[in-house]
Scaffold this motif. Structure first.
Motif, PDB file in Angstrom:
ATOM      1  N   LEU A  27       4.936  -5.351   4.561  1.00 21.68           N
ATOM      2  CA  LEU A  27       4.411  -4.378   3.600  1.00 21.68           C
ATOM      3  C   LEU A  27       3.611  -3.345   4.374  1.00 21.68           C
ATOM      4  CD1 LEU A  27       4.119  -4.078   0.367  1.00 21.68           C
ATOM      5  CD2 LEU A  27       5.401  -6.051   1.215  1.00 21.68           C
ATOM      6  N   CYS A  73      -0.282 -11.094  -1.398  1.00 17.36           N
ATOM      7  CA  CYS A  73      -0.084  -9.639  -1.537  1.00 17.36           C
ATOM      8  C   CYS A  73      -0.127  -9.278  -3.015  1.00 17.36           C
ATOM      9  CB  CYS A  73       1.251  -9.219  -0.932  1.00 17.36           C
ATOM     10  SG  CYS A  73       1.671  -7.486  -1.260  1.00 17.36           S
ATOM     11  N   VAL A  74      -0.722  -8.138  -3.320  1.00 18.06           N
ATOM     12  CA  VAL A  74      -0.860  -7.704  -4.709  1.00 18.06           C
ATOM     13  C   VAL A  74       0.502  -7.447  -5.365  1.00 18.06           C
ATOM     14  CG1 VAL A  74      -1.095  -5.225  -4.224  1.00 18.06           C
ATOM     15  CG2 VAL A  74      -2.269  -6.209  -6.208  1.00 18.06           C
ATOM     16  N   TRP A 156      -3.789  -6.200   1.217  1.00 20.56           N
ATOM     17  CA  TRP A 156      -4.022  -4.859   1.771  1.00 20.56           C
ATOM     18  C   TRP A 156      -5.353  -4.753   2.505  1.00 20.56           C
ATOM     19  CZ3 TRP A 156      -4.984  -5.154  -3.647  1.00 20.56           C
ATOM     20  CH2 TRP A 156      -6.217  -4.643  -4.061  1.00 20.56           C
TER      21      TRP A 156
HETATM   22 MO   LIG Z   1       0.222  -5.769  -0.174  1.00 22.36          MO
END
Ligand SMILES: [Mo]
Ligand SMILES: Nc1nc2c(c(=O)[nH]1)N[C@H]1C(S)=C(S)[C@@H](COP(=O)(O)O)O[C@H]1N2
Length: 201
Positions: A27, A73-74, A156
């Motif tokens: 990502l 991860c979002v 992130w």
């Molecule tokens: Mo992410």
């Protein structure tokens, strides 16, 4: 060999709204930056008594640690039991003397990515600057030569291609934090988007 986890134990390790993956997705906003060990350096700047600059060689000579942690991860994937190797943030904090006004950090990466953390969470025992993952050097796409790992927050905050840590008094939002993502990013309370933030904070 570790014993395979029971399904109910696994469930307790997966935050709400997340799905497990055995892959390691990449990502990144933009391509991986180029790495040149001759020009690469690591800096600590801002509200500290003396700024720090380490060459690649000097950084690699710092005491090494290992740590296994889960990654969320979002975008809803989670990857459990990541074995990271590198330098604990507690170790690099020995190199600086903080000014009393320092309350937050901004992580600066190659190619302009940034992310922000409260100082208290940055210096947590489980936060590290890693260069290896699951027994191999990090792939370039996963942040080689150096990435932050912040297991308690969405992915992130685990900035790849880290080049500098800036100590600041007033919180300053990073790349995704100014683009609609939550300033704090706790996966267990699903702090995904900035509209969820408490205006009092
Ligand atoms: Mo992410
Ligand atoms: N420099 C930089 N770091 C970054 C990103 C990025 O785009 N640039 N993406 C973040 C996001 S959204 C996640 S989920 C993780 C993903 O790490 P991975 O690509 O190694 O799986 O890196 C984070 N760190």
């Amino acid at each position: 060999m570790t014993k395979p986890a029971k399904p109910e134990d696994l469930a307790a390790r997966v935050p709400p709204g997340q799905t497990l993956t055995d892959n390691f997705p990449v990502l990144s906003y933009g391509p991986a930056p180029r790495f040149d060990p001759k020009t690469w350096d690591f800096k600590m700047v801002g509200l500290i008594e003396e700024p720090v600059r380490l060459t690649y060689e000097q950084f690699r000579a710092l005491p090494q640690s290992k740590q296994v942690s889960d990654f969320h991860c979002v975008t809803t994937w989670s990857r459990l039991d990541n074995a990271w190797e590198g330098v604990r943030v507690a170790e690099i904090m020995k190199l600086v003397k903080l000014r009393p006004e320092a309350r937050h950090v901004v992580i600066h990466c190659d190619a302009g990515y940034t992310t922000n953390l409260p100082l208290s969470e940055f210096i947590d025992d489980d936060v590290m600057l890693a260069h290896r993952h699951d027994g191999a050097d990090l792939e370039l796409d996963h942040g080689f030569p150096l990435r932050l790992v912040v297991p308690k927050l969405y992915g992130w905050k685990s900035a790849k291609w880290v080049r500098a840590i800036e100590f600041v008094d007033i919180d300053r939002r990073g790349f995704w934090e100014v683009r609609g993502y939550h300033n704090h990013a706790d996966p267990w309370t699903e702090e995904r988007y900035s509209f969820q933030e408490d205006p009092e904070e």
